[in-house]
Design a protein around this motif. Sequence first.
Motif, PDB file in Angstrom:
ATOM      1  N   ASN A 264      -3.679   9.222   3.523  1.00 13.76           N
ATOM      2  CA  ASN A 264      -3.474   9.163   4.957  1.00 13.76           C
ATOM      3  C   ASN A 264      -2.730  10.427   5.383  1.00 13.76           C
ATOM      4  O   ASN A 264      -1.565  10.604   5.043  1.00 13.76           O
ATOM      5  CB  ASN A 264      -2.664   7.890   5.264  1.00 13.76           C
ATOM      6  CG  ASN A 264      -2.780   7.526   6.707  1.00 13.76           C
ATOM      7  OD1 ASN A 264      -2.158   8.161   7.556  1.00 13.76           O
ATOM      8  ND2 ASN A 264      -3.585   6.528   6.999  1.00 13.76           N
TER       9      ASN A 264
ATOM     10  N   SER B 121     -12.683   2.597   8.441  1.00 14.58           N
ATOM     11  CA  SER B 121     -11.504   3.087   9.137  1.00 14.58           C
ATOM     12  C   SER B 121     -11.328   2.385  10.474  1.00 14.58           C
ATOM     13  O   SER B 121     -12.283   2.029  11.148  1.00 14.58           O
ATOM     14  CB  SER B 121     -11.553   4.606   9.296  1.00 14.58           C
ATOM     15  OG  SER B 121     -12.620   4.947  10.112  1.00 14.58           O
TER      16      SER B 121
ATOM     17  N   SER C 240       1.028   5.102   0.884  1.00 16.55           N
ATOM     18  CA  SER C 240       0.346   6.097   1.704  1.00 16.55           C
ATOM     19  C   SER C 240       0.591   7.483   1.091  1.00 16.55           C
ATOM     20  O   SER C 240       1.729   7.893   0.906  1.00 16.55           O
ATOM     21  CB  SER C 240       0.924   6.011   3.121  1.00 16.55           C
ATOM     22  OG  SER C 240       0.361   6.996   3.927  1.00 16.55           O
TER      23      SER C 240
ATOM     24  N   LYS D 206      -1.884  -0.734  -3.639  1.00 22.43           N
ATOM     25  CA  LYS D 206      -3.077   0.093  -3.436  1.00 22.43           C
ATOM     26  C   LYS D 206      -2.649   1.487  -2.994  1.00 22.43           C
ATOM     27  O   LYS D 206      -1.556   1.671  -2.464  1.00 22.43           O
ATOM     28  CB  LYS D 206      -3.971  -0.541  -2.378  1.00 22.43           C
ATOM     29  CG  LYS D 206      -4.484  -1.885  -2.826  1.00 22.43           C
ATOM     30  CD  LYS D 206      -5.647  -2.338  -2.008  1.00 22.43           C
ATOM     31  CE  LYS D 206      -6.112  -3.658  -2.564  1.00 22.43           C
ATOM     32  NZ  LYS D 206      -7.474  -3.911  -2.533  1.00 22.43           N
TER      33      LYS D 206
ATOM     34  N   ASP E 256      -7.089   2.572   6.891  1.00 19.51           N
ATOM     35  CA  ASP E 256      -8.152   1.801   6.240  1.00 19.51           C
ATOM     36  C   ASP E 256      -7.949   0.310   6.526  1.00 19.51           C
ATOM     37  O   ASP E 256      -6.842  -0.211   6.369  1.00 19.51           O
ATOM     38  CB  ASP E 256      -8.108   2.081   4.730  1.00 19.51           C
ATOM     39  CG  ASP E 256      -9.359   1.596   4.012  1.00 19.51           C
ATOM     40  OD1 ASP E 256      -9.710   0.401   4.158  1.00 19.51           O
ATOM     41  OD2 ASP E 256      -9.978   2.417   3.310  1.00 19.51           O
TER      42      ASP E 256
ATOM     43  N   GLU F 257      -3.609   4.675  -0.570  1.00 21.80           N
ATOM     44  CA  GLU F 257      -4.434   5.132   0.555  1.00 21.80           C
ATOM     45  C   GLU F 257      -4.084   6.584   0.880  1.00 21.80           C
ATOM     46  O   GLU F 257      -2.913   6.938   0.993  1.00 21.80           O
ATOM     47  CB  GLU F 257      -4.191   4.249   1.792  1.00 21.80           C
ATOM     48  CG  GLU F 257      -4.930   4.749   3.023  1.00 21.80           C
ATOM     49  CD  GLU F 257      -4.961   3.728   4.168  1.00 21.80           C
ATOM     50  OE1 GLU F 257      -4.765   2.507   3.909  1.00 21.80           O
ATOM     51  OE2 GLU F 257      -5.186   4.147   5.311  1.00 21.80           O
TER      52      GLU F 257
ATOM     53  N   VAL G  65       0.848  -1.200   0.000  1.00 24.62           N
ATOM     54  CA  VAL G  65       0.000   0.000   0.000  1.00 24.62           C
ATOM     55  C   VAL G  65       0.877   1.241   0.000  1.00 24.62           C
ATOM     56  O   VAL G  65       1.847   1.327   0.758  1.00 24.62           O
ATOM     57  CB  VAL G  65      -0.946   0.022   1.235  1.00 24.62           C
ATOM     58  CG1 VAL G  65      -1.740   1.323   1.291  1.00 24.62           C
ATOM     59  CG2 VAL G  65      -1.905  -1.174   1.205  1.00 24.62           C
TER      60      VAL G  65
ATOM     61  N   LEU H 275      -8.112   4.200  -1.227  1.00 19.72           N
ATOM     62  CA  LEU H 275      -8.525   3.793   0.114  1.00 19.72           C
ATOM     63  C   LEU H 275      -8.357   4.952   1.088  1.00 19.72           C
ATOM     64  O   LEU H 275      -7.748   5.979   0.765  1.00 19.72           O
ATOM     65  CB  LEU H 275      -7.699   2.590   0.563  1.00 19.72           C
ATOM     66  CG  LEU H 275      -7.830   1.354  -0.329  1.00 19.72           C
ATOM     67  CD1 LEU H 275      -6.803   0.307   0.064  1.00 19.72           C
ATOM     68  CD2 LEU H 275      -9.236   0.775  -0.247  1.00 19.72           C
ATOM     69  N   GLY H 276      -8.911   4.758   2.290  1.00 19.35           N
ATOM     70  CA  GLY H 276      -8.830   5.818   3.296  1.00 19.35           C
ATOM     71  C   GLY H 276      -9.955   6.821   3.125  1.00 19.35           C
ATOM     72  O   GLY H 276      -9.915   7.915   3.688  1.00 19.35           O
TER      73      GLY H 276
ATOM     74  N   GLY I 147      -6.584  -1.346   3.690  1.00 16.85           N
ATOM     75  CA  GLY I 147      -5.353  -0.736   3.180  1.00 16.85           C
ATOM     76  C   GLY I 147      -4.201  -0.949   4.135  1.00 16.85           C
ATOM     77  O   GLY I 147      -3.790  -2.097   4.387  1.00 16.85           O
TER      78      GLY I 147
END
Length: 256
Positions: free
Chosen positions: A104, A136, A77, A100, A150, A102, A75, A129-130, A153
């Motif tokens: 954040n 969450s 971020s 993925k 997530d 996310e 993932v 995501l997120g 995530g």
Amino acid sequence: MLMSLIPKSHPRAKSLLIREKLVTGFDQGLVAKEGLLAHGRGEAFDYLLGEKTSKTAKLAIRAAAAQILLADLPVISVNGNIAALCPKEIVRLANTSRAKIEVNLFYANEKRKQNIIKILKKSGAKEILGTNRNLSTTLPGLDSARRIVDKNGIFAADVVIVPLEDGDRTMALRRAEKTVITFDLNPLSRTSQTANITIVDNVTRAIDLLTITCKKLSNKNKKTLEKIVHDFNNKKNLSDNIIEIRDNLTRRLHIA
Ligand code: ATP
Ligand code: MG
């Protein structure tokens, strides 16, 4: 995109263009005020590193690529600075490495989050995501807003790529048994020292190189990738970066 006011002939054009991206990102509601300051800290180290991707950074990039390819659930971020600096490159890295994305944020702010989601979508991100409050959850060992992640995530990830991260959060990710890859121009920061793989380079220079290396290594077998990761020593790599700074400084000394 706004027209740049910086002439190409300016001796510091590249650095100023990156700075301009951050300022534009701030005006567009992507970057936090604190993000501008964090960029300043990065710039200072970039100057000391000679504003180039070193051999040492390339070694870390290779290890990072192998680690991402080995991951079950990698993932990336994304925070405000990254969204302002390289949204397309993030999407390219995600697509190439099946990681993925996310969102954040260190300084939680719903409006800013929405702005970041918008720019990522505009840059071609399909899934971000997120974004769903029902999904969450919290990462232990951090105070309230900064620990929200997530479920599908970062919380579930085995490898987390955190460009420009804060040290506390990097430590919390490590405690949660995540393998952490970071881009950080400061080899002395807590993030650099805590991550499993630290790419000491400007994220704007290094990110495409990481994507290309992921592509190059994608036909290697698991054993080869594991060997690349195993042979990489982050502490040694960080020391080599510090030596590079020292040597750059030594070259600038005018000894009579
Ligand atoms: P730490 O919390 O890890 O000890 P810090 O408090 O000194 O670090 P932060 O503001 O938490 O710094 O994190 C921002 C980090 O991102 C800094 O170490 C800075 O050097 C780095 N940084 C800023 N801009 C860039 C960039 N464009 N590319 C790579 N690294 C960057
Ligand atoms: Mg910090």
